[in-house]
Design an enzyme around this catalytic site. Structure first.
Site, PDB file in Angstrom:
ATOM      1  N   GLU A 250       6.224  -2.143  -9.952  1.00 32.22           N
ATOM      2  CA  GLU A 250       6.739  -3.384  -9.344  1.00 32.22           C
ATOM      3  C   GLU A 250       5.884  -3.631  -8.122  1.00 32.22           C
ATOM      4  OE1 GLU A 250       8.949  -5.373 -10.506  1.00 32.22           O
ATOM      5  OE2 GLU A 250       9.880  -4.151 -12.063  1.00 32.22           O
ATOM      6  N   CYS A 284       9.181  -9.126  -1.796  1.00 27.88           N
ATOM      7  CA  CYS A 284       8.108  -9.390  -2.760  1.00 27.88           C
ATOM      8  C   CYS A 284       8.345 -10.723  -3.452  1.00 27.88           C
ATOM      9  CB  CYS A 284       8.049  -8.268  -3.778  1.00 27.88           C
ATOM     10  SG  CYS A 284       9.641  -7.965  -4.529  1.00 27.88           S
TER      11      CYS A 284
HETATM   12  P1  NAD Z   1       3.085   0.349   0.093  1.00 19.62           P
HETATM   13  O1  NAD Z   1       2.376   0.169  -1.199  1.00 19.62           O
HETATM   14  O2  NAD Z   1       2.264   0.529   1.311  1.00 19.62           O
HETATM   15  O3  NAD Z   1       4.029   1.629   0.011  1.00 19.62           O
HETATM   16  C1  NAD Z   1       4.992   1.794  -1.001  1.00 19.62           C
HETATM   17  C2  NAD Z   1       5.272   3.276  -1.164  1.00 19.62           C
HETATM   18  O4  NAD Z   1       4.079   3.935  -1.589  1.00 19.62           O
HETATM   19  C3  NAD Z   1       5.700   3.969   0.110  1.00 19.62           C
HETATM   20  O5  NAD Z   1       6.661   4.951  -0.208  1.00 19.62           O
HETATM   21  C4  NAD Z   1       4.421   4.608   0.587  1.00 19.62           C
HETATM   22  O6  NAD Z   1       4.629   5.733   1.413  1.00 19.62           O
HETATM   23  C5  NAD Z   1       3.808   5.026  -0.729  1.00 19.62           C
HETATM   24  N1  NAD Z   1       2.363   5.233  -0.674  1.00 19.62           N
HETATM   25  C6  NAD Z   1       1.490   4.840   0.277  1.00 19.62           C
HETATM   26  N2  NAD Z   1       0.242   5.246  -0.055  1.00 19.62           N
HETATM   27  C7  NAD Z   1       0.337   5.885  -1.230  1.00 19.62           C
HETATM   28  C8  NAD Z   1      -0.601   6.509  -2.100  1.00 19.62           C
HETATM   29  N3  NAD Z   1      -1.896   6.554  -1.787  1.00 19.62           N
HETATM   30  N4  NAD Z   1      -0.159   7.052  -3.239  1.00 19.62           N
HETATM   31  C9  NAD Z   1       1.150   6.988  -3.562  1.00 19.62           C
HETATM   32  N5  NAD Z   1       2.096   6.416  -2.790  1.00 19.62           N
HETATM   33  C10 NAD Z   1       1.685   5.870  -1.641  1.00 19.62           C
HETATM   34  O7  NAD Z   1       4.094  -0.862   0.224  1.00 19.62           O
HETATM   35  P2  NAD Z   1       5.071  -1.200   1.440  1.00 19.62           P
HETATM   36  O8  NAD Z   1       4.221  -1.708   2.565  1.00 19.62           O
HETATM   37  O9  NAD Z   1       6.008  -0.083   1.695  1.00 19.62           O
HETATM   38  O10 NAD Z   1       5.937  -2.376   0.797  1.00 19.62           O
HETATM   39  C11 NAD Z   1       5.493  -3.676   0.739  1.00 19.62           C
HETATM   40  C12 NAD Z   1       4.895  -4.006  -0.619  1.00 19.62           C
HETATM   41  O11 NAD Z   1       5.839  -3.705  -1.638  1.00 19.62           O
HETATM   42  C13 NAD Z   1       4.597  -5.472  -0.777  1.00 19.62           C
HETATM   43  O12 NAD Z   1       3.351  -5.645  -1.410  1.00 19.62           O
HETATM   44  C14 NAD Z   1       5.710  -5.979  -1.684  1.00 19.62           C
HETATM   45  O13 NAD Z   1       5.395  -7.103  -2.441  1.00 19.62           O
HETATM   46  C15 NAD Z   1       5.925  -4.793  -2.549  1.00 19.62           C
HETATM   47  N6  NAD Z   1       7.258  -4.872  -3.159  1.00 19.62           N
HETATM   48  C16 NAD Z   1       7.335  -5.179  -4.483  1.00 19.62           C
HETATM   49  C17 NAD Z   1       8.578  -5.294  -5.086  1.00 19.62           C
HETATM   50  C18 NAD Z   1       8.699  -5.626  -6.534  1.00 19.62           C
HETATM   51  O14 NAD Z   1       9.767  -5.400  -7.094  1.00 19.62           O
HETATM   52  N7  NAD Z   1       7.676  -6.142  -7.199  1.00 19.62           N
HETATM   53  C19 NAD Z   1       9.744  -5.087  -4.337  1.00 19.62           C
HETATM   54  C20 NAD Z   1       9.627  -4.774  -2.988  1.00 19.62           C
HETATM   55  C21 NAD Z   1       8.363  -4.660  -2.414  1.00 19.62           C
END
Ligand code: NAD
Length: 476
Positions: A250, A284
């Site tokens: 997602e 998102c």
């Molecule tokens: P992010 O991708 O920075 O982090 C998400 C998660 O991934 C966190 O737990 C983070 O610690 C972890 N993470 C970070 N680096 C990683 C790596 N190298 N390998 C594995 N995991 C890693 O996102 P964010 O800033 O926490 O959230 C915002 C983003 O999430 C936005 O782009 C938003 O659109 C998206 N989002 C999508 C949905 C959906 O359902 N499509 C819902 C909510 C948020």
């Protein structure tokens, strides 16, 4: 308020094996709320081992029993709604009404999947040649790694935990570093609801990427379900490829809003405010780009300006505030930089356009004359900024709306028949027609193009955690 600040592994709360901790910050004033345990490689592998050890028994637990545990978790969250919301406000900064809405949404996944746990479909039919019976059954995919973002710290966790547990999978939850307290609370609720030891584990690995890769590489991990940015999603997909781990993604969005000629302006403004300002714009699904027909543009801008100016900005714990802080000063500064770039690229500020001191606040902001294709139109804003572009021709608006690598969500406001026709032409996994919110645990949530793979919620959400097995049986 007291918080759970340790890792949860094999049914035990425990500090990280090296005793390291990281601060959880209240974005409304920059103060430290708690020090949360940092998981090491050995903690992560211990979580995988605990999940692996519990998988067989949990997978063999009756669907009814799994259902009842999920139902109990739903009931606890209902009883503790205010506390649940307050934890989210403290570490995420969102306004209290947004936190209550998330608490209500998050718990519904436990209720919905309590109902789905006992309805896992199968098949039994005769082959076309008549030589055998085709039996299709479904079994839990196995140990599942669930990785969640900070913007909806509760709902993104329950949207994964509920179907995984309903399917009979054991889990390792990895919340965002900014918001581990909500995740730890949800885990405690599941423990109180009767989830056996090892079935749910919680880790907060630092460094994140390399330690998640260690877990992904472990032979026992068979599923990664991720919600977060497209960039990190791509990295996880590359990692999952090596061990051919099933991946549900997602990812990011860049939702367009098309306001058609003849749209009901009251309905449009009400829906647009919700689509833009729910969760302070950190969603998102948040409306990112508004394409407004020139016949309504003046009215739309005036009405949005007035509605945005009505937001009361301040700490989420003060319940009269309707717009809280962004999750961090860094996130706020990203929004500020986007607004500056938009101005450099020709947009004008009709309202707001500034950070507010004392916490990670940003003013409700309205930009007009935004050039299609400008930086702010190509980037997820994730803040309270409305970017408006006028158009003349509906086909051109549809073309601009689809002109992005994202395809999560879109909104259309307009006369019913025309709005429905437009919704069919939009490249998005979800389209809201004449309304500002559509998320529902009973509906499939997910994106097209680079916004994701797979669906959460609905009857499909549980299938992401099940493996199909075909058994051929002789007829006689
Ligand atoms: P992010 O991708 O920075 O982090 C998400 C998660 O991934 C966190 O737990 C983070 O610690 C972890 N993470 C970070 N680096 C990683 C790596 N190298 N390998 C594995 N995991 C890693 O996102 P964010 O800033 O926490 O959230 C915002 C983003 O999430 C936005 O782009 C938003 O659109 C998206 N989002 C999508 C949905 C959906 O359902 N499509 C819902 C909510 C948020």
């Amino acid at each position: 308020m007291t918080y759970f600040t340790d890792l949860y592994i094999g049914g035990e709360w425990r500090p990280g094996s090296e005793g390291r901790r990281f601060p959880v910050i209240d974005p409304s004033d920059g103060s430290e709320i708690a020090l949360f345990a940092a998981a090491t490689e050995s903690d992560c592998l211990a979580a995988v081992a605990a999940a692996e050890g519990a998988q067989e028994e949990w997978g063999a637990t009756s669907p009814r029993r799994r259902s009842e545990i999920l139902r109990r978790a739903y009931e606890i969250l209902t009883e503790e709604r205010e506390r649940f919301a307050e934890i989210m406000v403290r570490e995420n900064g969102k306004a209290f009404p947004d936190a209550l809405a998330e608490a209500d949404y998050a718990k519904e996944f436990f209720r919905w999947f309590a109902e789905e746990a006992v309805r896992i479909p199968g098949e039994y039919r005769l082959s076309p040649s008549g030589d055998k019976n085709i039996v299709v059954t479904r079994q839990p995919i196995g140990v599942s790694l669930l990785i969640t973002p900070w913007n909806f710290p509760a709902a993104m966790a329950t949207r994964k935990l509920a179907p995984a547990l309903a399917a009979g999978c054991t889990t390792i939850l990895k919340p965002a570093r900014e918001t581990p307290l909500t995740a730890a609370y949800v885990v405690d609720v599941l423990q109180r609801a009767g989830v056996p030891n090892g079935v749910v584990n919680l880790v907060t690995p630092i460094p994140t990427g390399p330690l998640i890769k260690k877990m992904l590489d472990h032979h026992a991990v068979r599923k990664v379900s991720f919600t977060g940015s497209t960039e990190v999603g791509r990295e996880l997909l590359r990692g999952a490829a090596e061990t051919v781990v099933s991946a549900s993604m997602e990812l990011g969005g860049n939702a367009p809003v098309i306001v058609l000629p003849g749209a009901d302006i009251d309905l449009t403004i009400k829906g647009s405010i919700l689509a833009k300002m729910r969760n302070g714009g950190s969603a998102c699904t948040a409306a990112n780009r508004f394409y407004v027909h020139s016949s309504l543009h003046g009215d739309f801008v005036a009405r949005m300006k007035s509605a945005l100016a009505d937001f009361q900005v301040g700490p989420g714990l003060d319940r009269s505030n309707t717009l809280g802080a962004l999750v961090s000063v860094a996130e706020r500064d990203k929004v500020a930089a986007l607004v500056q770039t938009a101005q450099d690229e020709g947009a004008s500020v009709e309202l707001g356009g500034n950070s507010i001191g004392g916490g990670a606040y940003y003013q409700p902001t309205l930009l007009v004359d935004v050039q299609h294709g400008s930086t702010i139109n190509r980037t997820e804003i994730f803040g309270p900024v409305t970017a408006v572009t006028a158009y003349e021709d509906v086909n051109e608006a549809i073309r601009m709306a689809n002109d992005t690598e994202f395809g999560l969500m879109a909104y259309v406001f307009g006369p019913d028949a025309e709005a429905r026709r437009t919704s069919l032409k939009l490249d998005a996994g979800m389209v809201a027609v004449n309304r500002g919110v559509l998320s529902d645990p009973a509906a499939p949530f997910g994106g097209m193009k680079q916004s994701g793979l797979g669906r959460e919620g609905s009857s499909e959400g549980i299938l992401e955690f099940l493996e199909e097995k075909y058994i051929a049986l002789n007829v006689d």
